[in-house]
Design a protein around this motif. Structure first.
Motif, PDB file in Angstrom:
ATOM      1  N   ILE A  14     -98.783 -67.564 -21.063  1.00  0.00           N
ATOM      2  CA  ILE A  14     -99.240 -66.215 -20.701  1.00  0.00           C
ATOM      3  C   ILE A  14     -97.989 -65.506 -20.196  1.00  0.00           C
ATOM      4  CG2 ILE A  14    -100.733 -64.815 -19.209  1.00  0.00           C
ATOM      5  CD1 ILE A  14    -102.611 -67.267 -18.966  1.00  0.00           C
ATOM      6  N   LEU A  15     -97.421 -64.664 -21.053  1.00  0.00           N
ATOM      7  CA  LEU A  15     -96.158 -64.035 -20.676  1.00  0.00           C
ATOM      8  C   LEU A  15     -96.464 -62.755 -19.907  1.00  0.00           C
ATOM      9  CD1 LEU A  15     -95.714 -61.692 -23.211  1.00  0.00           C
ATOM     10  CD2 LEU A  15     -95.261 -63.820 -24.378  1.00  0.00           C
ATOM     11  N   ASP A  16     -96.286 -62.839 -18.613  1.00  0.00           N
ATOM     12  CA  ASP A  16     -96.665 -61.709 -17.764  1.00  0.00           C
ATOM     13  C   ASP A  16     -95.473 -61.269 -16.920  1.00  0.00           C
ATOM     14  OD1 ASP A  16     -98.449 -59.827 -16.841  1.00  0.00           O
ATOM     15  OD2 ASP A  16     -99.311 -61.126 -15.297  1.00  0.00           O
ATOM     16  N   TYR A  58     -99.294 -65.290 -25.665  1.00  0.00           N
ATOM     17  CA  TYR A  58    -100.291 -64.214 -25.511  1.00  0.00           C
ATOM     18  C   TYR A  58     -99.542 -62.882 -25.594  1.00  0.00           C
ATOM     19  CZ  TYR A  58    -104.920 -62.914 -23.471  1.00  0.00           C
ATOM     20  OH  TYR A  58    -106.200 -62.462 -23.257  1.00  0.00           O
ATOM     21  N   GLY A  59     -99.701 -62.194 -26.700  1.00  0.00           N
ATOM     22  CA  GLY A  59     -98.949 -60.962 -26.899  1.00  0.00           C
ATOM     23  C   GLY A  59     -99.691 -59.718 -26.476  1.00  0.00           C
ATOM     24  N   PHE A  60    -101.020 -59.708 -26.683  1.00  0.00           N
ATOM     25  CA  PHE A  60    -101.793 -58.500 -26.401  1.00  0.00           C
ATOM     26  C   PHE A  60    -103.253 -58.919 -26.287  1.00  0.00           C
ATOM     27  CE2 PHE A  60    -103.925 -54.480 -27.365  1.00  0.00           C
ATOM     28  CZ  PHE A  60    -103.123 -53.553 -26.702  1.00  0.00           C
ATOM     29  N   SER A  61    -103.884 -58.590 -25.172  1.00  0.00           N
ATOM     30  CA  SER A  61    -105.261 -59.059 -24.958  1.00  0.00           C
ATOM     31  C   SER A  61    -106.269 -57.993 -25.388  1.00  0.00           C
ATOM     32  CB  SER A  61    -105.467 -59.410 -23.477  1.00  0.00           C
ATOM     33  OG  SER A  61    -105.606 -58.240 -22.704  1.00  0.00           O
ATOM     34  N   ASN A  64    -106.053 -55.231 -23.013  1.00  0.00           N
ATOM     35  CA  ASN A  64    -104.840 -54.420 -22.878  1.00  0.00           C
ATOM     36  C   ASN A  64    -104.961 -53.028 -23.502  1.00  0.00           C
ATOM     37  OD1 ASN A  64    -102.613 -57.316 -23.119  1.00  0.00           O
ATOM     38  ND2 ASN A  64    -103.291 -56.236 -21.269  1.00  0.00           N
ATOM     39  N   ARG A  67    -104.779 -49.801 -21.286  1.00  0.00           N
ATOM     40  CA  ARG A  67    -103.538 -49.215 -20.764  1.00  0.00           C
ATOM     41  C   ARG A  67    -103.323 -47.829 -21.361  1.00  0.00           C
ATOM     42  NH1 ARG A  67     -99.419 -54.243 -19.796  1.00  0.00           N
ATOM     43  NH2 ARG A  67    -100.975 -55.622 -18.872  1.00  0.00           N
ATOM     44  N   ARG A 184     -97.784 -69.799 -17.032  1.00  0.00           N
ATOM     45  CA  ARG A 184     -97.955 -68.371 -16.777  1.00  0.00           C
ATOM     46  C   ARG A 184     -96.772 -67.890 -15.959  1.00  0.00           C
ATOM     47  NH1 ARG A 184    -103.011 -64.458 -16.033  1.00  0.00           N
ATOM     48  NH2 ARG A 184    -101.799 -62.563 -15.725  1.00  0.00           N
ATOM     49  N   GLU A 188     -99.291 -64.685 -11.213  1.00  0.00           N
ATOM     50  CA  GLU A 188    -100.739 -64.535 -10.974  1.00  0.00           C
ATOM     51  C   GLU A 188    -101.446 -65.871 -11.242  1.00  0.00           C
ATOM     52  OE1 GLU A 188    -101.520 -61.801  -9.713  1.00  0.00           O
ATOM     53  OE2 GLU A 188    -100.299 -60.206 -10.633  1.00  0.00           O
ATOM     54  N   ARG A 190    -104.331 -66.777 -12.497  1.00  0.00           N
ATOM     55  CA  ARG A 190    -105.547 -66.582 -13.292  1.00  0.00           C
ATOM     56  C   ARG A 190    -105.255 -66.768 -14.781  1.00  0.00           C
ATOM     57  NH1 ARG A 190    -104.969 -61.225 -10.799  1.00  0.00           N
ATOM     58  NH2 ARG A 190    -103.644 -59.967 -12.134  1.00  0.00           N
ATOM     59  N   SER A 192    -106.867 -64.797 -17.295  1.00  0.00           N
ATOM     60  CA  SER A 192    -106.890 -63.521 -18.021  1.00  0.00           C
ATOM     61  C   SER A 192    -107.432 -63.652 -19.451  1.00  0.00           C
ATOM     62  CB  SER A 192    -105.514 -62.860 -18.012  1.00  0.00           C
ATOM     63  OG  SER A 192    -105.082 -62.627 -16.693  1.00  0.00           O
TER      64      SER A 192
HETATM   65  C1  IPE Z   1    -102.338 -61.176 -19.746  1.00  0.00           C
HETATM   66  O1  IPE Z   1    -101.621 -60.352 -18.923  1.00  0.00           O
HETATM   67  C2  IPE Z   1    -102.296 -60.664 -21.174  1.00  0.00           C
HETATM   68  C3  IPE Z   1    -101.054 -60.891 -21.875  1.00  0.00           C
HETATM   69  C4  IPE Z   1    -100.044 -61.564 -21.421  1.00  0.00           C
HETATM   70  C5  IPE Z   1    -100.961 -60.328 -23.208  1.00  0.00           C
HETATM   71  P1  IPE Z   1    -102.281 -59.103 -18.168  1.00  0.00           P
HETATM   72  O2  IPE Z   1    -101.194 -58.486 -17.377  1.00  0.00           O
HETATM   73  O3  IPE Z   1    -102.982 -58.247 -19.149  1.00  0.00           O
HETATM   74  O4  IPE Z   1    -103.354 -59.807 -17.243  1.00  0.00           O
HETATM   75  P2  IPE Z   1    -103.941 -59.338 -15.838  1.00  0.00           P
HETATM   76  O5  IPE Z   1    -104.335 -57.905 -15.990  1.00  0.00           O
HETATM   77  O6  IPE Z   1    -102.863 -59.528 -14.834  1.00  0.00           O
HETATM   78  O7  IPE Z   1    -105.081 -60.268 -15.596  1.00  0.00           O
END
Ligand code: IPE
Ligand code: IPE
Ligand code: MG
Length: 242
Positions: A14-16, A58-61, A64, A67, A184, A188, A190, A192
């Motif tokens: 989960i690339l955040d 995870y590129g785009f949920s 997302n 936004r 992750r 965070e 979680r 997601s």
């Molecule tokens: C998770 O990150 C989705 C991707 C990495 C594509 P988000 O930034 O969307 O997740 P939340 O909002 O912190 O849960």
């Protein structure tokens, strides 16, 4: 340590933290995403070098899309650019690219690009690199349920044949083993909506490092942490049983 170190077969990420990385530098969020794309590319090389067989990012949920139009638009432009680069990289490095998620919501040229990535790399074997776009774990399970309901209606699937294996066979990830390690970035704690079915027994590793600062060093740290875990899958370790 290196000699006995086990490399997890499937690493999911989960690339955040792209937005926070940009904010810290007083840059627009889109520049964080651009930097993040470069790091995805680098991570594909690093994973292949380490002998990871499956890398799933995870590129785009499915969430997302909430936004701003500006940010979503910038992400789409980055997809367009990096899809083309990735095709070249994948061909040169024997990487097979897979796309999970519901791509039907994207513009036609993006759908065609994603299809080409899969079709033109399907015989590659060194690393299976899977990108989750317009992906949500719940949506994936919902789509699988629709397919299974249709099969039941047509008479090709009996309710008593709905097993964990047959559910798995209807998911976008049907050809992939479950992730062994889920990383992750961005701190965070979680999930997601990522790979909800598949991560039942994945080992979790969360780092505060923001995605654009992720590196081989950080990937190695995650793998070292994975090597210290005791995976029991609900059972009991032999030496504890005695
Ligand atoms: C998770 O990150 C989705 C991707 C990495 C594509 P988000 O930034 O969307 O997740 P939340 O909002 O912190 O849960
Ligand atoms: C992850 O970075 C990339 C995507 C979700 C597309 P974010 O954009 O979520 O970055 P933060 O979490 O706001 O820092
Ligand atoms: Mg985020």
């Amino acid at each position: 340590m290196d000699a006995e170190r086990v490399i997890p077969a499937h690493v999911a990420i989960i690339l955040d933290g792209n937005g926070r990385w940009a904010k810290k530098r007083h840059l627009p969020r889109s520049l964080g995403h651009r930097e993040g794309c470069k790091v995805v590319e680098q991570t594909v090389y690093d994973a292949a070098r380490l002998g990871i067989k499956y890398l799933t990012v995870y590129g785009f949920s499915t969430e997302n899309w909430k936004r701003s139009e500006e940010e979503v638009g910038a992400l789409m432009q980055l997809f367009r650019y990096y899809m083309k680069r990735l095709l070249g990289i994948a061909k040169e490095n024997n990487v097979k690219v897979k796309v999970i998620g519901d791509r039907s919501r994207f513009d036609k040229d993006i759908i065609e690009g994603l299809d080409a990535l899969e079709n033109e790399t399907e015989n590659n074997t060194r690393l299976i690199f899977t990108i989750a776009v317009n992906y949500g774990g719940r949506d994936e399970i919902r789509r699988a349920m629709v397919k299974m309901a249709e099969e039941v209606q047509e008479g090709t699937l009996k309710p008593e044949d709905i097993t964990e294996a047959s559910v798995q066979a209807h998911l976008d990830t049907k050809d992939l083993p479950d992730p062994d390690l889920l990383i992750r970035t961005g701190g965070e704690l979680r999930i997601s909506n990522y790979l909800l079915w598949q991560i039942a027994y994945a080992e979790l590793y969360v780092t505060d490092v923001l995605w654009p600062d992720f590196s081989m060093e950080e990937l190695n740290r995650a793998i070292d942490a994975y090597n210290k875990r005791d995976r029991r899958f609900g059972g009991v370790k032999e030496e504890q049983e005695a």
